[in-house]
Design a protein around this motif. Structure first.
Motif, short mmCIF file in Angstrom:
data_model
loop_
_atom_site.label_atom_id
_atom_site.label_comp_id
_atom_site.label_asym_id
_atom_site.label_seq_id
_atom_site.Cartn_x
_atom_site.Cartn_y
_atom_site.Cartn_z
N ASN A 1 107.42 18.96 30.69
CA ASN A 1 107.87 17.65 31.17
C ASN A 1 106.83 16.92 32.00
O ASN A 1 107.10 15.88 32.56
CB ASN A 1 109.14 17.82 32.00
N GLY A 2 105.63 17.49 32.16
CA GLY A 2 104.62 16.77 32.91
C GLY A 2 103.96 17.64 33.95
O GLY A 2 104.40 18.73 34.26
N LYS A 3 102.87 17.13 34.50
CA LYS A 3 102.06 17.90 35.44
C LYS A 3 102.81 18.22 36.72
O LYS A 3 102.65 19.27 37.31
CB LYS A 3 100.79 17.11 35.76
N SER A 4 103.64 17.32 37.18
CA SER A 4 104.31 17.51 38.45
C SER A 4 105.18 18.76 38.43
O SER A 4 105.13 19.58 39.35
CB SER A 4 105.17 16.28 38.79
N ALA A 5 105.97 18.93 37.38
CA ALA A 5 106.85 20.10 37.30
C ALA A 5 106.04 21.38 37.18
O ALA A 5 106.33 22.39 37.83
CB ALA A 5 107.80 19.95 36.11
N SER A 6 105.00 21.37 36.35
CA SER A 6 104.19 22.58 36.17
C SER A 6 103.43 22.90 37.46
O SER A 6 103.22 24.08 37.78
CB SER A 6 103.22 22.40 35.00
N HIS A 7 103.03 21.86 38.18
CA HIS A 7 102.33 22.11 39.44
C HIS A 7 103.25 22.77 40.45
O HIS A 7 102.84 23.69 41.17
CB HIS A 7 101.79 20.79 39.99
N GLN A 8 104.49 22.32 40.51
CA GLN A 8 105.45 22.95 41.42
C GLN A 8 105.70 24.40 41.04
O GLN A 8 105.81 25.27 41.90
CB GLN A 8 106.76 22.16 41.42
N GLN A 9 105.77 24.66 39.73
CA GLN A 9 105.92 26.04 39.28
C GLN A 9 104.72 26.88 39.70
O GLN A 9 104.85 28.02 40.15
CB GLN A 9 106.06 26.08 37.75
N ALA A 10 103.53 26.29 39.54
CA ALA A 10 102.31 27.01 39.90
C ALA A 10 102.29 27.33 41.39
O ALA A 10 101.88 28.42 41.81
CB ALA A 10 101.08 26.18 39.52
N ARG A 11 102.73 26.39 42.21
CA ARG A 11 102.78 26.61 43.66
C ARG A 11 103.73 27.75 44.00
O ARG A 11 103.45 28.59 44.87
CB ARG A 11 103.21 25.34 44.38
N THR A 12 104.87 27.80 43.31
CA THR A 12 105.84 28.86 43.56
C THR A 12 105.28 30.22 43.18
O THR A 12 105.43 31.21 43.91
CB THR A 12 107.13 28.58 42.76
N VAL A 13 104.62 30.27 42.03
CA VAL A 13 104.02 31.54 41.57
C VAL A 13 102.92 31.98 42.54
O VAL A 13 102.82 33.16 42.89
CB VAL A 13 103.46 31.38 40.15
N LEU A 14 102.10 31.02 42.99
CA LEU A 14 101.02 31.37 43.91
C LEU A 14 101.57 31.86 45.24
O LEU A 14 101.01 32.78 45.85
CB LEU A 14 100.11 30.16 44.13
N GLU A 15 102.66 31.27 45.68
CA GLU A 15 103.28 31.72 46.93
C GLU A 15 103.69 33.19 46.82
O GLU A 15 103.52 33.97 47.76
CB GLU A 15 104.51 30.86 47.23
N THR A 16 104.20 33.57 45.66
CA THR A 16 104.54 34.98 45.44
C THR A 16 103.29 35.85 45.47
O THR A 16 103.29 36.95 46.04
CB THR A 16 105.25 35.14 44.08
N ALA A 17 102.21 35.35 44.87
CA ALA A 17 100.95 36.11 44.86
C ALA A 17 100.43 36.34 46.27
O ALA A 17 99.93 37.42 46.59
CB ALA A 17 99.91 35.37 44.02
N LEU A 18 100.56 35.33 47.11
CA LEU A 18 100.05 35.44 48.47
C LEU A 18 100.79 36.49 49.29
O LEU A 18 100.24 37.02 50.25
CB LEU A 18 100.14 34.08 49.18
N HIS A 19 102.01 36.78 48.91
CA HIS A 19 102.82 37.71 49.70
C HIS A 19 102.92 39.10 49.08
O HIS A 19 103.68 39.94 49.56
CB HIS A 19 104.24 37.14 49.91
N THR A 20 102.16 39.34 48.01
CA THR A 20 102.16 40.68 47.44
C THR A 20 100.89 41.41 47.85
O THR A 20 99.82 40.82 47.97
CB THR A 20 102.25 40.63 45.90
N SER A 21 101.03 42.71 48.10
CA SER A 21 99.87 43.51 48.49
C SER A 21 99.30 44.28 47.31
O SER A 21 98.27 44.94 47.45
CB SER A 21 100.27 44.49 49.60
#
Length: 425
Positions: A182-202
């Protein structure tokens, strides 16, 4: 016996959300003029100029606070007493205060004595630029997450040795993703959510995979590249700590280099991308190119302490190698570039080895006065430095300043130097 006293001024809880929401329409101007005063009790280790600078800094900080800009920070005064003398070191943990002051006018300045110690008083009229401080805070907030992740990687080192072996035997696979078209905005928000998970995994395997997923979701998103590049460098560090051959971690190093170069191509002003590039170049044993990367970081952000620390280490190591090869003038030029750079006096302790090395080079070049000045800086930073004390005593003797030489030798002897004790009368 040494006595330390720490005086902590209470934290001023930030009204950062309100500050970042300020609009020009809400204020008649982006600056505010404030009158503020402060005082400072001079310590034994202070110079007059140093004490005057400290009282001015306190007044400027107070002016920023009275202008309505409250920052979450703590102002520390550390006072040290040793041998009947005291020294005082002050540090402002948030350095963006300086960015807010555009003009300072001294209205009143005086000195008095309190318990035989000079007390400096100053009253100033300061112009506080609200917009400059707002921009500085916004930049710090935007980079805070990546800075936190960088520190997290350092803490995880001892937990990840077993994961390294697993990664060496189990190559990372490819995970299929359902990308929202549906566009860059939605995919960017998904990417931010995934990255947030990455930042909190050891788990490094998961961290790399999640960062890869975020990059796939938004290939113009810089942060996943930086996180993945930092993680690859962590794997390099782990392999090196296990005395692995360079060929065993070469692949991780190449992947990290690719990630940081892609990040710079997307955002040439991203300081973390440049720091990562510099770190990769250090591993590749390209110190001059690494230094250039760290210098680029400091051009973008003069308060990027990580880059400055790495640059200090690189320059000092390079100068030491040059001195070992008896290349005195090139070694001196390397240290001059480092030590003559405009930095705050709070960085002097980090330059201690550079000053000590330069003093030796000055002696080789028959410049004893310059060597004496550098040794005095080393001793001021580290009063227990036996090598500097004995070297300065030797110079004092050559200058026929026997009493000063005797004082340095006595201090070195008291610190356990047998050589210094033997030289005492």
């Amino acid at each position: 016996m040494e006595l330390y006293r720490r005086l902590s001024y209470p934290s001023l809880f930030a009204l950062l959300p309100a500050l970042l929401l300020w609009e020009p329409s809400a204020f008649s101007a982006s600056s505010k003029t404030v009158i503020a005063d402060s005082q400072y009790v001079m310590a034994d280790g202070d110079t007059l100029a140093g004490a005057e600078e400290k009282v001015l800094q306190r007044a400027q900080r107070k002016a920023v606070e009275e202008a309505g800009v409250y920052l979450e920070s703590t102002f520390h005064d550390v006072e040290k007493e040793s041998g009947g003398r005291s020294t005082q070191v002050s540090s402002l943990e948030i350095r963006t205060i300086a960015a807010a002051i555009t003009e300072t006018e001294i209205l009143e300045s005086s000195r008095s004595f309190e318990r035989d110690r000079p007390v400096f008083f100053i009253r100033i009229r300061a112009t506080v630029d609200i917009d400059s401080l707002t921009d500085a805070i916004r930049r710090l907030q935007s980079e805070q997450q990546l800075a936190q992740h960088f520190r997290q990687l350092q803490r995880e080192n001892h937990q990840l040795r077993s994961q390294l072996k697993e990664l060496q035997h189990q190559p990372i696979g490819v995970r299929m993703l359902a990308i929202n078209p549906n566009g860059k905005s939605a995919s960017h928000q998904q990417a931010r959510t995934v990255l947030e998970t990455a930042l909190h995994t050891s788990n490094l395997r998961d961290k790399i995979q999640l960062s890869t997923d975020a990059t796939t979701l938004d290939d113009h998103y810089v942060d996943p590249l930086i996180v993945r590049g930092q993680t690859y460098l962590q794997l390099v560090s782990l392999a090196f700590s296990q005395q692995a051959q360079s060929s065993e971690y070469k692949d991780y190093l190449n992947k990290a280099k690719t990630d940081f170069e892609r990040a710079i191509a997307l955002d040439a002003k991203n300081v973390w991308a440049w720091i990562g590039k510099g770190d990769v170049l250090v591993w590749l044993k390209q110190p001059d190119e690494a230094a250039a990367a760290y210098e680029q970081v400091l051009e973008l952000d003069p308060f990027a302490d990580i880059a400055r620390q790495h640059l200090i280490s690189l320059s000092t190591t390079k100068a030491r190698h040059q001195a070992d090869s008896k290349q005195w003038h090139p070694a001196l030029a390397t240290l001059q570039k480092l030590l003559n750079a405009p930095t705050h006096e709070s960085w002097i302790p980090y330059h201690k080895e550079a000053y000590a090395l330069r003093s030796k080079i000055y002696l080789k070049l028959n410049q004893p006065e310059q060597a004496l000045a550098d040794l005095s800086i080393v001793i001021q930073v580290d009063p227990t430095n036996v090598a500097a004390l004995t070297a300065r005593a030797k110079l004092y003797r050559k200058q026929l300043q026997g009493e000063l030489a005797k004082e340095d030798l006595e201090r070195a002897c008291a610190l356990g130097s047998i050589q210094a004790c033997k030289q005492l009368p």
